[in-house]
Design a protein around this motif. Structure first.
Motif, short mmCIF file in Angstrom:
data_model
loop_
_atom_site.label_atom_id
_atom_site.label_comp_id
_atom_site.label_asym_id
_atom_site.label_seq_id
_atom_site.Cartn_x
_atom_site.Cartn_y
_atom_site.Cartn_z
N SER A 327 0.85 -1.16 0.03
CA SER A 327 -0.05 0.07 0.05
C SER A 327 1.07 1.10 -0.06
O SER A 327 0.64 2.27 -0.41
N PHE A 328 1.97 1.22 0.82
CA PHE A 328 2.87 2.35 0.96
C PHE A 328 3.51 2.80 -0.59
O PHE A 328 3.64 3.84 -0.99
N ILE A 329 3.82 1.78 -1.06
CA ILE A 329 4.62 1.81 -2.63
C ILE A 329 3.66 2.21 -3.45
O ILE A 329 4.10 3.05 -4.26
N SER A 330 2.45 1.51 -3.50
CA SER A 330 1.50 1.90 -4.46
C SER A 330 1.13 3.38 -4.32
O SER A 330 1.03 3.72 -5.30
N TYR A 331 0.80 3.75 -3.27
CA TYR A 331 0.39 5.20 -3.00
C TYR A 331 1.59 6.22 -3.46
O TYR A 331 1.11 7.06 -4.34
N PHE A 332 2.95 5.94 -3.06
CA PHE A 332 3.73 6.96 -3.70
C PHE A 332 4.13 6.69 -4.98
O PHE A 332 4.51 7.76 -5.77
N ALA A 333 3.90 5.53 -5.70
CA ALA A 333 4.19 5.46 -7.24
C ALA A 333 3.11 5.78 -7.95
O ALA A 333 3.45 6.61 -9.02
N SER A 334 1.89 5.90 -7.54
CA SER A 334 0.88 6.61 -8.18
C SER A 334 0.40 7.95 -7.89
O SER A 334 -0.21 8.57 -8.65
N LEU A 335 1.11 8.68 -6.92
CA LEU A 335 0.81 9.89 -6.42
C LEU A 335 0.88 11.12 -7.54
O LEU A 335 -0.02 11.80 -7.59
N PRO A 336 2.06 11.06 -8.33
CA PRO A 336 2.13 11.96 -9.27
C PRO A 336 0.73 12.10 -10.49
O PRO A 336 0.24 13.00 -10.83
N ILE A 337 0.55 10.72 -10.64
CA ILE A 337 -0.62 10.57 -11.54
C ILE A 337 -1.83 11.16 -11.00
O ILE A 337 -2.69 11.65 -11.67
N VAL A 338 -2.16 10.61 -9.66
CA VAL A 338 -3.22 11.02 -9.02
C VAL A 338 -3.36 12.46 -8.95
O VAL A 338 -4.69 13.03 -9.27
#
Length: 693
Positions: A327-338
Motif C-alpha cells: 500500500s505504501f509503495i503503491s500510494y507513492f508510485a501513483s501519487l503524481p498521476i493522481v
C-alpha cells in the motif's frame, strides 16, 4: 516434445545446443533491449497518434452495423455499434420511445438516428470526452429513431454473460463492474472511493487477475492436471476474459503480464519481472496505441512497475506487513498521476487500503463472482454491498487526510519518478527530493489576479482569484440532473487549480441555477464564509443559514481583498430575480459589474440611485434574457466587454436575440460560454484565455 510439454525437460536442455535459440535466450536476458524497445515503442506510438482522425461516414443516413457493447442506464440503453472503416457509433436507445430492448451482442442492425452533441472540455484541465471517443474511433453519438435487426451472430459466451447479469437485481452494478470491467457504480459513490484513494479496487487489474488465475491454477492442480495444461487453460481463460471486457487497458496490462510471467516460469527464460512488464506495455501499445493516454493503464503500469522493483522486499513479513508495504509503495508510485488527474490526494489512503483491500479481495469480489454463477446469492451479495457502502460513507466523513496540491506539470512527474527509482536503488536520500518537489508545489501560490467564468451549462459560476484569497460567486446547479454539476466541473477544477479553500462563497439569489450546488460544495470543500441575498429565503437558503451560518448581504456591503474591492448595490425587491446581488468590483483601475439575474426594473433603480462609472466588464443579467440589459443601461455604463453564461441549446433560448442586437448596436463584444467555454480574464494584464477544446 512430450517431455518438454509436461515439464520433464527445460528450455536449456532441449534448445541449449541450437545456436539461434541459444543466442535468442542470451539476448532476452539483456536489460537494455527492453529499455530500447519501450523507447522506440513510445516514439512510434506518439507518431501514430499525431495524425488527426476523421469520420468517414454520414451518421444522418441509414447505416448497417454490429452491436459490440450494451450498457443499461435506467430507462435508456447505450449501444456501441461497429460500422465500416473500423469506426464505431454510440447510440442511445430510449425504451419509452422505442419499446422494450430485445437486442444482443453480435446482432447486425440497420439503424438511423439523430446526431447528439459530444461534449468537449470547456473548463481548465477538463475531461475531453470528444477527444477520448475519437481515440477509440468513435466520432458520432446518436439518438436512435429507427432500428431493425438483420441477423444474429452466435456470440454465445458474451450473450450468456449479458443475460446472466440482467437476471441480477440489486447487485448487478457491482457484479458488472467486476465481471466486465465497466464501472457502473453511482457517480457520488465513485467520488467517495476516489477521495479515499481506493477506487483502484473497482478496476480489473493485478489484484483481481491474481485472485482469478491463482484460484484457477489451484483448482486445475487439484484435478491433477500437468503444469503445461494448467498454464494452457489459464491463458485461454485470460484471452476469453479480454474478449468479454472489450480489452480494457488495466486488464490487458495485468493479464498480458501474467501470461508472460507464466511463459517465463514454464520455459525457464529467467527474464526479470520488470523487463517482462516493459515488454507487456510494448505489446499493448503496438496493438492499442491510444491506450498511452488511458489513465487506467498509466495507474496500473506505474504502480506495477515499482511493485515489481520492490518484489523482494514485499515477500518479507506476514500478510498485513506485506499489505502495508504494498500500500505504501503503491500510494507513492501513483501519487503524481493522481495529482495530475485530480489535483488532490488522501494521505490516509495507505491505511484505507489496509482496511478495504482484504474486504474487496476476500469477501466482496469472490461473492460477486459467486453471485454471477449462482444468482440465488443476490440477496446476500446485496447485504454485503450495503454494509460495504456504509463503511465507505463512514470513512468519507473523516474530515482529515485530503491534501490539495493542484495539478502538477509533466516535467515534475518525470523528475519525481526518476528520484523514486534512485531512492529504490539503495539511495534513499533521493526520496527526499521527490517529497520536496511536491512540497514546493503544495506551498506555491499563484499570485495572479483573475476572474474565471466557469462553463457550467445553464447557470452562473464565477471564480475570483487574488493571490491567497478566493471568492466563488454563485455555484450553478441543475434541479433536473441526477448528480450535481459541481461533481464533474467546479470541485475538480478548484482542486486542480491548487485552491485549498474558498474564503467566500457568495450566492446572488436563491434560484437553482445560481446556488443549486452550494450544499454539495460546502459538504465536500472548505469554505470560510457563505453569503446570500436579501429578501425572501427559500428552503435551500434556510439550510445554508442553519447548517453553514450563511449571512445576509445588505445594500452597500463592502468586501475587500488585496487587489479587489466589492460593493453590493442592490436592495430587496418582491421578486427574487430583481433582488439579486449586484456587485460593482474595482481592481487595477478596472470596473466590473455583475448583475446576477436582475431585470430592467433593477437596472433602472441602480441608474437612479448611483452614479455608475464606465464599466470594463459587464456580466449580463439573467444569462442574456430580454428582460435584462436595457439600452439605457448599456448607454450609461458603456461596457467594453460583456460576459454571458448560458448553456448550449438551453430551454430558455438564452441569450435572446434582442439582447445580442443591443450589444451589436453599441459595439460591445461578448463572450458566451456555450460558444467559447470558460473564460479567464487576468485583471492586471488584461490577458483573456478561452478553454473550449
Amino acid at each position: 516434445s512430450y517431455c518438454f510439454y509436461h515439464g520433464k525437460l527445460s528450455f536449456t536442455q532441449i534448445f541449449g545446443h541450437t545456436p539461434f535459440l541459444l543466442k535468442l535466450r542470451i539476448w532476452l536476458l539483456r536489460n537494455w533491449i527492453y529499455y530500447v524497445l519501450i523507447v522506440i515503442t513510445l516514439i512510434c506510438t506518439c507518431y501514430r497518434l499525431s495524425f488527426p482522425k476523421f469520420s468517414k461516414i454520414d451518421a444522418s443516413r441509414k447505416l448497417i452495423g454490429t452491436i459490440v457493447d450494451i450498457t443499461y442506464e435506467s430507462e435508456e440503453v447505450w449501444l456501441l455499434i461497429s460500422v465500416s472503416n473500423r469506426e464505431k457509433i454510440k447510440a442511445r436507445y430510449d425504451i419509452k420511445d422505442l419499446g422494450n430492448f430485445s437486442y444482443q451482442y453480435g446482432d447486425v442492425i440497420v439503424f438511423q438516428g439523430e446526431e447528439l452533441l459530444i461534449p468537449r472540455a470547456s473548463i481548465p484541465y477538463g475531461y475531453d470526452y470528444q477527444k477520448n471517443l475519437a481515440l477509440q474511433n468513435i466520432f458520432h453519438q446518436v439518438e436512435l429513431k429507427e432500428i431493425k435487426k438483420v441477423k444474429s451472430n452466435l456470440l454465445i459466451v458474451k450473450n450468456f454473460v449479458y443475460h446472466r447479469l440482467l437476471s441480477l437485481n440489486s447487485s448487478r452494478k457491482y457484479v458488472t463492474t467486476f465481471i466486465l470491467g465497466k464501472n457502473q457504480l453511482d457517480s457520488m459513490f465513485k467520488y467517495q472511493l476516489q477521495n479515499l484513494g481506493i477506487s483502484h479496487l473497482f478496476a480489473i487489474s493485478g489484484m483481481h487477475i491474481s485472485l482469478l488465475c491463482g484460484g484457477l491454477l489451484w483448482l486445475l492442480k487439484r484435478l491433477s492436471l500437468k503444469e503445461g495444461y494448467r498454464y494452457f487453460f489459464m491463458i485461454l481463460f485470460l484471452l476469453l476474459f479480454f474478449y468479454l471486457t472489450n480489452y480494457t487497458p488495466s486488464l490487458l496490462r495485468s493479464g498480458i503480464f501474467t501470461i508472460f510471467l507464466s511463459l517465463n516460469k514454464y520455459f525457464y527464460f529467467h527474464i526479470k519481472g520488470v523487463n517482462l512488464l516493459l515488454f507487456s506495455l510494448t505489446f499493448i501499445l503496438w496493438f492499442y496505441p491510444s491506450y498511452l493516454f488511458s489513465p487506467a493503464l498509466q495507474f496500473s503500469f506505474t504502480t506495477s512497475f515499482y511493485l515489481v522493483l520492490c518484489q523482494d522486499k514485499l515477500k518479507e513479513g506476514n500478510y498485513f506487513t506485506r499489505l502495508l508495504k504494498t500500500s505504501f509503495i503503491s500510494y507513492f508510485a501513483s501519487l503524481p498521476i493522481v495529482l495530475y488527474y485530480s489535483g488532490s490526494s488522501n494521505i490516509l489512503a495507505i491505511f484505507y487500503n489496509l482496511l478495504f483491500v482484504p474486504i474487496v479481495s476476500f469477501i466482496l469480489f469472490p461473492l460477486c463472482l459467486l453471485t454471477f454463477c449462482f444468482p440465488i446469492l443476490d440477496p446476500i451479495c446485496t447485504l454485503v454491498i450495503h454494509l460495504f457502502e456504509q463503511l465507505v460513507h463512514l470513512c468519507s466523513r473523516i474530515p482529515i487526510g485530503e491534501i490539495i496540491i493542484g495539478r502538477i506539470p509533466l516535467w515534475m512527474i518525470f523528475l519525481y519518478f526518476v528520484f523514486l527509482i534512485l531512492a529504490l536503488s539503495h539511495k534513499k536520500k533521493y526520496f527526499l527530493f521527490s517529497f520536496l518537489l511536491l512540497l514546493g508545489k503544495y506551498f506555491y501560490v499563484d499570485s495572479s489576479v483573475y476572474v474565471l467564468m466557469i462553463d457550467i451549462n445553464q447557470g452562473d459560476c464565477f471564480l475570483f482569484h487574488d493571490g491567497r484569497e478566493n471568492i466563488l460567486l454563485d455555484t450553478g446547479g441543475n434541479s433536473f440532473s441526477k448528480n450535481p454539476i459541481g461533481l464533474y466541473k467546479t470541485l475538480p477544477l478548484l482542486k486542480k487549480l491548487g485552491i485549498k479553500k474558498l474564503d467566500h462563497m457568495i450566492l446572488s439569489h436563491g434560484d437553482d441555477d445560481h446556488l443549486g450546488d452550494a450544499l454539495f460544495l460546502l459538504k465536500n470543500y472548505p469554505v470560510k464564509n457563505v453569503w446570500i441575498n436579501q429578501g425572501s429565503i427559500n428552503q435551500k437558503e434556510k439550510q445554508l443559514v442553519n447548517w453553514y451560518h450563511a449571512k445576509i448581504v445588505n445594500q452597500d456591503f463592502i468586501l475587500k481583498t488585496k487587489h479587489m474591492m466589492w460593493q453590493q448595490l442592490n436592495k430587496a425587491f418582491a421578486d427574487e430575480n430583481d433582488s439579486s446581488l449586484v456587485f460593482l468590483i474595482s481592481s487595477f483601475s478596472k470596473f466590473l459589474l455583475f448583475m446576477g439575474d436582475a431585470s430592467i426594473k433593477t437596472e433602472e433603480y441602480l441608474l437612479s440611485t448611483y452614479s455608475l462609472p464606465k464599466i470594463d466588464i459587464l456580466k449580463l443579467g439573467h444569462h442574456g434574457s430580454k428582460t435584462s440589459t436595457s439600452s439605457n443601461l448599456l448607454e450609461k455604463i458603456s461596457p467594453k466587454l460583456a460576459l454571458i453564461s448560458a448553456g448550449l441549446n438551453n430551454r430558455f433560448s438564452h441569450p435572446h436575440q434582442e439582447v445580442l442586437s443591443r450589444l451589436k448596436e453599441y459595439n460591445i463584444p461578448y463572450f458566451l460560454t456555450s460558444e467559447v467555454g470558460s473564460v479567464k480574464i487576468n485583471l492586471k494584464t488584461g490577458t483573456i484565455t478561452f478553454y473550449l477544446s
